[in-house]
Design a protein around this motif. Structure first.
Motif, short mmCIF file in Angstrom:
data_model
loop_
_atom_site.label_atom_id
_atom_site.label_comp_id
_atom_site.label_asym_id
_atom_site.label_seq_id
_atom_site.Cartn_x
_atom_site.Cartn_y
_atom_site.Cartn_z
N GLN A 407 0.84 -1.20 0.00
CA GLN A 407 0.00 0.00 0.00
C GLN A 407 0.87 1.25 0.00
OE1 GLN A 407 -3.17 0.09 2.89
NE2 GLN A 407 -3.33 2.32 2.84
N GLY A 408 0.60 2.15 -0.94
CA GLY A 408 1.37 3.38 -1.03
C GLY A 408 2.77 3.21 -1.59
N GLN A 409 3.12 2.00 -2.05
CA GLN A 409 4.46 1.74 -2.56
C GLN A 409 4.46 1.46 -4.07
OE1 GLN A 409 7.22 2.13 -0.59
NE2 GLN A 409 5.64 2.86 0.83
N ALA A 410 3.31 1.62 -4.70
CA ALA A 410 3.23 1.46 -6.15
C ALA A 410 2.24 2.48 -6.70
CB ALA A 410 2.79 0.04 -6.51
N THR A 429 10.57 -0.27 -3.60
CA THR A 429 10.87 -1.26 -2.58
C THR A 429 11.24 -0.56 -1.28
OG1 THR A 429 13.22 -1.35 -3.16
CG2 THR A 429 11.73 -2.85 -4.34
N PRO A 430 11.20 -1.26 -0.16
CA PRO A 430 11.53 -0.63 1.12
C PRO A 430 12.93 -0.03 1.18
CG PRO A 430 10.37 -2.68 1.51
CD PRO A 430 10.65 -2.62 0.03
N ASP A 431 13.87 -0.55 0.37
CA ASP A 431 15.22 0.02 0.38
C ASP A 431 15.40 1.12 -0.67
OD1 ASP A 431 15.13 -1.57 -1.85
OD2 ASP A 431 17.07 -2.54 -1.51
N GLY A 432 14.29 1.55 -1.27
CA GLY A 432 14.34 2.71 -2.16
C GLY A 432 14.52 2.42 -3.63
N ARG A 433 14.57 1.14 -4.01
CA ARG A 433 14.67 0.83 -5.43
C ARG A 433 13.37 1.23 -6.13
NH1 ARG A 433 18.57 -3.47 -6.33
NH2 ARG A 433 19.39 -4.22 -4.34
N ARG A 434 13.48 1.69 -7.36
CA ARG A 434 12.30 2.03 -8.17
C ARG A 434 12.25 1.11 -9.37
NH1 ARG A 434 12.81 7.85 -9.96
NH2 ARG A 434 14.99 7.21 -10.19
N ARG A 435 11.07 0.64 -9.66
CA ARG A 435 10.91 -0.34 -10.73
C ARG A 435 9.71 -0.01 -11.61
NH1 ARG A 435 11.94 -5.29 -6.44
NH2 ARG A 435 14.21 -5.19 -6.55
N THR A 463 11.98 -6.03 -1.35
CA THR A 463 13.33 -5.45 -1.37
C THR A 463 14.22 -6.18 -2.37
OG1 THR A 463 13.13 -4.84 0.94
CG2 THR A 463 15.35 -4.86 0.00
N LEU A 464 14.26 -7.50 -2.27
CA LEU A 464 15.08 -8.31 -3.17
C LEU A 464 14.22 -9.43 -3.71
CD1 LEU A 464 18.35 -8.56 -1.06
CD2 LEU A 464 17.97 -7.14 -3.07
N ALA A 465 13.71 -9.22 -4.90
CA ALA A 465 12.86 -10.24 -5.50
C ALA A 465 13.67 -11.38 -6.07
CB ALA A 465 12.00 -9.63 -6.59
N ASP A 466 15.01 -11.21 -6.16
CA ASP A 466 15.85 -12.24 -6.76
C ASP A 466 17.02 -12.53 -5.82
OD1 ASP A 466 18.32 -13.06 -8.50
OD2 ASP A 466 16.53 -13.53 -9.67
N PRO A 467 17.34 -13.80 -5.59
CA PRO A 467 18.41 -14.14 -4.67
C PRO A 467 19.74 -13.53 -5.05
CG PRO A 467 17.13 -16.09 -5.24
CD PRO A 467 16.69 -15.00 -6.14
N GLY A 468 19.98 -13.31 -6.33
CA GLY A 468 21.26 -12.76 -6.74
C GLY A 468 21.36 -11.27 -6.64
N ALA A 471 23.91 -9.77 -3.90
CA ALA A 471 25.31 -9.83 -4.30
C ALA A 471 25.62 -8.79 -5.34
CB ALA A 471 25.66 -11.23 -4.82
N ALA A 472 24.72 -8.65 -6.31
CA ALA A 472 24.93 -7.67 -7.37
C ALA A 472 24.94 -6.26 -6.81
CB ALA A 472 23.85 -7.80 -8.43
N SER A 473 24.03 -5.99 -5.85
CA SER A 473 23.97 -4.66 -5.25
C SER A 473 25.24 -4.35 -4.48
CB SER A 473 22.75 -4.56 -4.34
OG SER A 473 22.71 -3.31 -3.71
N ALA A 474 25.70 -5.34 -3.70
CA ALA A 474 26.93 -5.15 -2.93
C ALA A 474 28.12 -4.95 -3.85
CB ALA A 474 27.15 -6.36 -2.01
N ALA A 475 28.16 -5.72 -4.95
CA ALA A 475 29.26 -5.59 -5.89
C ALA A 475 29.24 -4.22 -6.55
CB ALA A 475 29.18 -6.69 -6.94
N SER A 476 28.05 -3.77 -6.89
CA SER A 476 27.92 -2.45 -7.51
C SER A 476 28.44 -1.37 -6.59
CB SER A 476 26.45 -2.18 -7.86
OG SER A 476 26.30 -0.91 -8.42
N GLU A 477 28.12 -1.47 -5.28
CA GLU A 477 28.60 -0.48 -4.32
C GLU A 477 30.12 -0.53 -4.20
OE1 GLU A 477 27.90 0.75 0.37
OE2 GLU A 477 26.77 -0.90 -0.53
N SER A 478 30.70 -1.75 -4.20
CA SER A 478 32.14 -1.89 -4.12
C SER A 478 32.83 -1.31 -5.34
CB SER A 478 32.50 -3.38 -3.99
OG SER A 478 31.96 -3.91 -2.80
N VAL A 479 32.24 -1.56 -6.52
CA VAL A 479 32.81 -0.99 -7.73
C VAL A 479 32.77 0.51 -7.70
CG1 VAL A 479 32.48 -0.78 -10.23
CG2 VAL A 479 32.32 -3.01 -9.16
N GLY A 480 31.66 1.07 -7.23
CA GLY A 480 31.56 2.52 -7.14
C GLY A 480 32.61 3.10 -6.22
#
Length: 486
Positions: A407-410, A429-435, A463-468, A471-480
């Motif tokens: 509710q209120g998130q779409a 999503t609760p962590d601020g992702r927009r889709r 928040t994370l609809a996919d198990p991967g 890891a991808a989000s953490a990797a993206s932050e590390s790359v940044g």
């Protein structure tokens, strides 16, 4: 420049994208199966705005009936073409001599495609005419709708429900969405009925009698035949006082009825008639009356899925690009030209009226998703996104997923016809992702698809609809962080 560490370099080369799923999420697939809807009649896209590839892409290229989701294409094109502050003007002209409050001649109302000339705003327009010194009109009031050139529309053609307001035809001068009302009230002995505004025609035949029971099905007790509007059956006392909106008259006749009513309420006098006409060379401008800004028009169009407003925006696009008078052909060509100029061509797009009240219109889920993603990078995106109803809170989505985490998130536009149930818009999503979320269902059992739609919205707002993804989000932050150290 230093090379990135091996693990980060590998992840960066892999694109850091969420894996693309062609299979529908299990709760969605299960709900569709229970509804008897095969997934071959479904298309779905969920695309994280920060990812190059969608999380979910199922049947994305299928050409399906979008119903009212077509309004997303029309309203976005209008916002991008005209700008959020744009207004459409209704002009008032005088053809005659005005002296001491008396117009010895004609008053002309020239429509400019204002989709929201409601009763309240029409009252303001006529009040402004009074404020400019017009008290009595000894000639006629001429209604000029020449900004549009449209063939007459049979209001019963789409679904044999000609009195429904959603079947109202567009017109360059359209008052109150071409809607008049029948006002009903009753007590234990009788039921009264009257038109608002009063109408010389059709004749009103009130055959209602007081009754008991729930207040429903009143529209099914109304018929319009041979110049007579008839009310039959019982009127439950539980209904109280009712005002039922009707698409009862052609646009000029509706506008004339509203003019006579409001002009009289304002103390104005009219010696002549209210008829269709055009601007004479001798007429002079009295005033221009602006519509609400386009951003507000788009909000009203999408939040409440107003068909005639969407149709008028398409026609206005055609007139702006190819010149007046507006036609359906010009509107379609203007919309296709806009899509081409923005590199948004939809290969399977079929247009009829830009509102989705059509059995012909078609688009793919992938095309809609691409359009919605493109919108997020445009100056008018905030106005466009704000036009979509918030799930569980407002407009056509007020009763969806109430009390849930979604509710209120779409912010989603729905589209419904017989055999069609669709959704498209944005989710957070609760962590601020927009889709971006698009879900098209064309099947005889589509009316049973509510639970499947809810399941996809809930899945998209996790928040994370996919198990991967973690890891991808953490990797993206590390790359940044690594890139910032170079």
């Amino acid at each position: 420049m230093k090379q990135l560490p091996g693990r980060l370099g590998f992840l960066l080369a892999a694109g850091l994208a969420l894996p693309v799923h062609a299979e529908l999420p299990a709760p969605v697939a299960q709900a569709l199966q229970q509804a008897g809807i095969p997934d071959t009649h479904v298309a779905a896209v969920v695309h994280d705005l920060d990812a190059p590839e969608p999380m979910l892409l199922h049947g994305g290229e299928r050409s399906l009936n979008p119903a009212s989701l077509m309004k997303l294409v029309t309203t976005l094109a209008a916002l991008d073409s005209f700008g959020p502050a744009h207004t459409f003007k209704t002009r008032v002209l005088l053809d005659g001599t005005l002296k001491d409050g008396i117009l010895d001649g004609h008053l002309i109302l020239q429509g400019g495609g204002d989709p929201a000339l409601t009763i309240e705003r029409f009252w303001l327009l006529l009040r402004e005419v009074r404020a400019r010194g017009v008290r009595e009109i000894r000639g006629d009031v001429l209604l000029d709708g020449g900004y549009y050139r449209l063939d007459p529309i049979d209001p019963a053609a789409f679904d044999q429900a000609p009195l429904r307001p959603y079947n109202a035809p567009p017109a360059a001068l359209l008052v109150n969405f071409n809607s008049v009302a029948v006002r009903l009230s009753g007590d234990a002995t009788s039921v009264s009925a009257r038109f608002d505004p009063p109408l010389a025609a059709p004749a009103l035949a009130n055959q209602l009698t007081p009754g008991e029971g729930a207040c429903n099905g009143l529209r099914e007790q109304m018929t319009l035949e041979g110049g007579k509007f008839t009310l039959n059956g019982r009127y439950p006392m539980a209904c109280g006082d009712q005002a039922i909106a009707l698409n009862l008259l052609p646009p000029d006749a509706s506008s004339a009825a509203w003019f006579r009513q409001i002009w009289s309420e304002l103390g104005g006098k009219l010696g002549g008639s209210v008829v269709s006409g055009s601007v004479a060379p001798t007429a002079r401008l009295l005033l221009e009356f602006d519509s609400p800004p386009l951003a507000q028009l788009v909000r009203d169009t999408n939040k409440y899925s107003n068909n005639v407003m969407a149709k008028m925006l398409l026609l206005n696009l055609g007139a702006a690009r190819f010149g007046a008078p507006a036609t359906w052909d010009k509107g379609e060509r203007a919309l296709r030209a806009w899509l081409s100029a923005r590199d948004l061509e939809c290969g399977k797009l079929v247009l009829e009226n830009g509102a989705g009240l059509s059995r012909l219109e078609r688009i793919s889920a992938a095309s809609l998703a691409r359009l919605l993603r493109w919108a997020t990078r445009q100056p008018a995106w905030f106005e466009f996104a704000a036009s979509l109803p918030a799930v569980g809170l407002e407009g056509t989505q007020k009763n969806r997923l109430n009390g849930s985490a979604a509710q209120g998130q779409a912010w989603l536009k729905s589209g419904s016809l017989k055999g069609v149930r669709n959704l498209a818009g944005y989710a957070r999503t609760p962590d601020g992702r927009r889709r971006v979320v698009v879900f098209l269902i064309n099947h005889n059992h589509a009316e049973a698809a509510g639970r499947a739609q809810d399941a996809l919205v809930e899945w998209a707002t996790e928040t994370l609809a996919d198990p991967g993804a973690e890891a991808a989000s953490a990797a993206s932050e590390s790359v940044g962080k690594a890139a910032n150290k170079q």
